[in-house]
Enzyme design. Structure first.
Site, short mmCIF file in Angstrom:
data_model
loop_
_atom_site.label_atom_id
_atom_site.label_comp_id
_atom_site.label_asym_id
_atom_site.label_seq_id
_atom_site.Cartn_x
_atom_site.Cartn_y
_atom_site.Cartn_z
N ASP A 8 40.37 22.52 31.22
CA ASP A 8 40.80 22.28 29.84
C ASP A 8 42.09 21.47 29.74
O ASP A 8 42.54 21.17 28.62
CB ASP A 8 40.96 23.62 29.11
CG ASP A 8 39.62 24.27 28.83
OD1 ASP A 8 38.60 23.57 28.90
OD2 ASP A 8 39.59 25.49 28.56
N ARG B 136 39.61 22.88 16.16
CA ARG B 136 38.96 24.05 16.74
C ARG B 136 39.90 24.79 17.69
O ARG B 136 39.77 26.00 17.88
CB ARG B 136 37.70 23.64 17.50
CG ARG B 136 36.54 23.26 16.60
CD ARG B 136 35.29 23.01 17.38
NE ARG B 136 35.04 24.11 18.31
CZ ARG B 136 34.21 24.06 19.34
NH1 ARG B 136 33.53 22.96 19.58
NH2 ARG B 136 34.06 25.11 20.14
N LYS C 64 43.38 30.86 22.02
CA LYS C 64 42.05 30.83 21.38
C LYS C 64 41.02 31.56 22.24
O LYS C 64 40.22 32.35 21.73
CB LYS C 64 41.63 29.36 21.20
CG LYS C 64 40.17 29.16 20.94
CD LYS C 64 39.79 27.69 20.86
CE LYS C 64 39.45 27.02 22.15
NZ LYS C 64 38.08 27.16 22.64
N PRO D 232 24.45 25.93 30.68
CA PRO D 232 23.36 26.90 30.70
C PRO D 232 23.85 28.33 30.43
O PRO D 232 25.05 28.60 30.47
CB PRO D 232 22.81 26.79 32.12
CG PRO D 232 23.85 26.12 32.93
CD PRO D 232 24.77 25.39 32.00
N ILE D 233 22.89 29.23 30.17
CA ILE D 233 23.26 30.64 29.93
C ILE D 233 22.49 31.57 30.87
O ILE D 233 22.36 32.76 30.62
CB ILE D 233 23.04 31.06 28.45
CG1 ILE D 233 21.57 30.83 28.02
CG2 ILE D 233 23.97 30.33 27.51
CD1 ILE D 233 21.25 31.54 26.71
N ASP D 234 22.00 30.98 31.99
CA ASP D 234 21.20 31.77 32.93
C ASP D 234 21.94 33.00 33.46
O ASP D 234 21.33 34.06 33.69
CB ASP D 234 20.75 30.88 34.10
CG ASP D 234 21.94 30.18 34.76
OD1 ASP D 234 22.73 29.56 34.03
OD2 ASP D 234 22.08 30.27 35.99
N LEU D 235 23.24 32.89 33.65
CA LEU D 235 23.98 34.01 34.24
C LEU D 235 24.04 35.21 33.28
O LEU D 235 24.04 36.36 33.70
CB LEU D 235 25.40 33.57 34.64
CG LEU D 235 25.44 32.41 35.66
CD1 LEU D 235 26.86 31.92 35.87
CD2 LEU D 235 24.83 32.84 36.99
N ARG E 106 30.35 27.72 21.50
CA ARG E 106 29.84 28.34 22.72
C ARG E 106 30.23 29.83 22.82
O ARG E 106 29.45 30.66 23.30
CB ARG E 106 30.40 27.56 23.91
CG ARG E 106 30.25 28.20 25.26
CD ARG E 106 28.95 27.86 25.92
NE ARG E 106 28.83 28.54 27.20
CZ ARG E 106 27.74 28.50 27.94
NH1 ARG E 106 26.70 27.83 27.56
NH2 ARG E 106 27.70 29.13 29.08
N1 EPU Z 1 27.55 28.34 33.85
C1 EPU Z 1 26.25 28.40 34.27
N2 EPU Z 1 25.47 29.39 33.75
C2 EPU Z 1 25.93 30.29 32.84
C3 EPU Z 1 27.29 30.23 32.44
C4 EPU Z 1 28.08 29.23 32.96
O1 EPU Z 1 25.79 27.60 35.08
O2 EPU Z 1 25.16 31.15 32.40
C5 EPU Z 1 28.42 27.26 34.42
C6 EPU Z 1 28.92 26.28 33.35
O3 EPU Z 1 27.95 25.32 33.03
C7 EPU Z 1 30.13 25.69 34.03
C8 EPU Z 1 30.66 26.88 34.85
O4 EPU Z 1 29.59 27.83 34.92
O5 EPU Z 1 29.74 24.67 34.91
C9 EPU Z 1 31.87 27.55 34.27
O6 EPU Z 1 31.67 27.77 32.88
P1 EPU Z 1 32.26 29.06 32.15
O7 EPU Z 1 31.15 30.00 31.91
O8 EPU Z 1 33.44 29.55 32.94
O9 EPU Z 1 32.76 28.45 30.79
P2 EPU Z 1 32.74 29.11 29.36
O10 EPU Z 1 32.96 30.57 29.46
O11 EPU Z 1 31.57 28.61 28.62
C10 EPU Z 1 35.31 28.96 28.94
C11 EPU Z 1 36.19 28.33 27.89
C12 EPU Z 1 36.18 26.83 28.06
C13 EPU Z 1 36.67 26.49 29.47
C14 EPU Z 1 35.80 27.21 30.51
C15 EPU Z 1 36.27 27.01 31.93
C16 EPU Z 1 35.99 29.85 26.04
C17 EPU Z 1 35.53 30.08 24.66
N3 EPU Z 1 35.71 28.67 26.57
O12 EPU Z 1 34.01 28.44 28.70
O13 EPU Z 1 37.13 26.33 27.10
O14 EPU Z 1 36.59 25.11 29.67
O15 EPU Z 1 35.78 28.63 30.24
O16 EPU Z 1 37.57 27.45 32.08
O17 EPU Z 1 36.62 30.71 26.64
C18 EPU Z 1 38.05 24.86 25.55
O18 EPU Z 1 38.82 25.77 25.21
O19 EPU Z 1 38.21 23.67 25.14
C19 EPU Z 1 36.93 25.15 26.44
C20 EPU Z 1 35.90 24.33 26.61
#
Ligand code: EPU
Length: 444
Positions: free
Chosen positions: A326, A423, A28, A134-137, A104
């Site tokens: 996950d 999902r 996915k 958050p989406i700050d990054l 997300r």
């Molecule tokens: N983060 C920030 N700021 C940002 C972006 C992320 O602080 O702008 C933090 C997040 O809050 C978190 C950490 O960085 O604490 C890592 O988050 P990441 O960005 O890696 O997660 P994601 O890209 O939103 C993906 C998967 C998730 C999985 C995570 C971690 C997808 C669609 N989702 O999420 O999958 O848990 O990476 O491996 O690829 C799932 O499939 O059930 C799922 C939640």
């Protein structure tokens, strides 16, 4: 509107009677990113081995809402779906608020849209409620690449009329979505984008390699520093189809379930090296697992081994190649059955223990120390709740963990909110039934 459905599950009372094979679907979390990456291409891209899950359909709906042409077909010669996507017809860069807030991964569309069309607007994305996300990054990355931003009524609007400019970006936190999205933004940018402290998940590698095979110039794939030489707006050519890699989280989920509920189970079409963080722990615990050939992991004659004779272990979730967040919920269900104490330290998301309260209601001996740490003392027997009490799928993975707990337990269990499980897990009840489980889907 999601349909209100539940699973009704007859527990196996701790017996390991499931048997058979599970063929792992396309991932996915790669499929969704390949769909977003289709915006970087001129003409029609073909995506194969796509899982037939709700999130993939939501992404297709968002893209077609923007004007992309999309078709979805089942593969007559094999497994998975085939998507054909042509983004040349996109006529809007405003991502639908309602759809985006359900998932997300919608944020990943923002990088390709901004770099190709010079604008994007999007709401703060939703998705699984597993913590503050958050989406700050992303926001800081686009600003560093020269985009102008306005936040209006909770909607982010970015513009980069002459395209994005390459720059150096250091991620303060390793982020899967951030790495993928800024990598895609860099593909069409002017000049070179250097991303540091990148995430290294296999799904990122798979997408980056596909993009390179179609004309992108990404170096450092699979390392923490990626260097992207931008094409200055020249679109990629769909020279190669994308073939979605096997879903390591789906494979790991069935392995953990098999370890406590199955006698003989084969997890087919997986990549064993993507699952070492899980298989190592299970082997050390005493689960009879073997890797067979290139793409199968097998648990054999497991009913001879009592769950209570398996050893407990501690888990600290980590970015790849560490133990994936996950699979945290599913390993908790596993650990309720083995002997001894286990500590779980959730380092990625701070809101992923809600399901543990449900396990406690079933009889698990779990202490929730704080939002990041829990202590499990096993083994415990899990028993059904009175008829009017439901169990919930709190998120995709917690939903699978609760189904596991119900299968382990004694009596009849009802798990509601099945749309969240859908999902990420395709036809879960059919696949579990084919292993011998007694599970049916009902309308609420
Ligand atoms: N983060 C920030 N700021 C940002 C972006 C992320 O602080 O702008 C933090 C997040 O809050 C978190 C950490 O960085 O604490 C890592 O988050 P990441 O960005 O890696 O997660 P994601 O890209 O939103 C993906 C998967 C998730 C999985 C995570 C971690 C997808 C669609 N989702 O999420 O999958 O848990 O990476 O491996 O690829 C799932 O499939 O059930 C799922 C939640």
């Amino acid at each position: 509107m999601n349909k209100k459905e539940s699973f009704v599950i007859q527990g196996l009372s701790g017996e390991k009677t499931l048997n058979g094979s599970v063929y792992i679907n396309g991932a996915k979390n790669a499929a969704l990113k390949a769909m977003a990456a289709s915006i970087l291409f001129e003409g029609k891209v073909i995506l194969e081995n796509m899982p037939d899950t709700n999130d993939v359909d939501t992404m297709a709906n968002i893209l077609s809402g923007l004007g992309a042409k999309i078709s979805k077909n089942t593969n007559p010669n094999g497994r998975g779906c085939i998507f054909e996507i042509n983004t040349d017809t996109i006529n809007s860069t405003d991502i639908d608020k309602i759809l985006a807030q359900g998932m997300r991964a919608s944020i990943v569309l923002t990088g390709p849209l901004l770099s190709r069309f010079g604008s994007v607007s999007f709401p703060s994305p939703g998705g699984c409620v597993i913590g503050n996300r958050p989406i700050d990054l992303f926001v800081n990355g686009y600003k560093k690449m020269g985009a102008k931003d306005i936040i209006d009524n909770d909607v982010y609007k970015f513009t980069a009329k002459n395209g994005l400019n390459g720059t150096n970006i250091f991620f303060n936190i390793q982020t899967v979505g951030g790495t993928e999205t800024l990598m895609m933004a860099g593909v069409l940018a002017h000049g070179t984008t250097i991303l540091k402290n990148c995430a290294m998940e296999p799904e990122i590698v798979s997408i980056a390699e596909w993009l390179n095979s179609c004309g992108a110039h990404i170096d450092g794939i699979g390392t923490t520093t990626m260097i992207i030489h931008g094409t200055s707006g020249k679109l990629l050519k769909p020279k190669n189809k994308y073939f979605t890699l096997p879903d390591r989280i789906e494979a790991g989920s069935y392995l953990l379930l098999g370890a406590i509920c199955a006698d003989n189970i084969e997890i087919k079409n997986c990549v064993p090296s993507h699952l070492e963080a899980v298989t190592n722990l299970l082997i050390e615990s005493g689960v009879p697992i073997n890797v067979i050939g290139e793409s199968t992991i097998k648990i054999s004659n497991n009913s001879k081994i009592k769950n209570s004779s398996l050893k407990s272990f501690n888990v600290r979730t980590h970015e790849y190649p560490g133990f994936p967040t996950d699979l945290q919920s599913q390993v908790v269900s596993f650990l309720t059955q083995v002997s001894g104490e286990s500590m779980i330290f959730e380092t990625i998301f701070e809101g992923r223990f809600k399901f543990a309260e449900d396990l406690i209601r079933l009889g698990a001996n779990i202490t929730i120390m704080n939002s990041r740490e829990i202590l499990i003392k096993g083994p415990s027997s899990l028993s059904a709740l009175p008829d009017d009490e439901l169990l919930f799928a709190h998120d995709i993975r917690a939903g699978f963990a609760i189904v596991m707990a119900a299968l382990i337990g004694k009596g009849q269990f009802k798990v509601s909110n099945v749309h969240l499980i859908d999902r990420g897990y395709e036809k879960l009840e059919q696949r579990l039934s084919s292993l011998g489980a007694n599970i049916v889907r009902i309308n609420d």
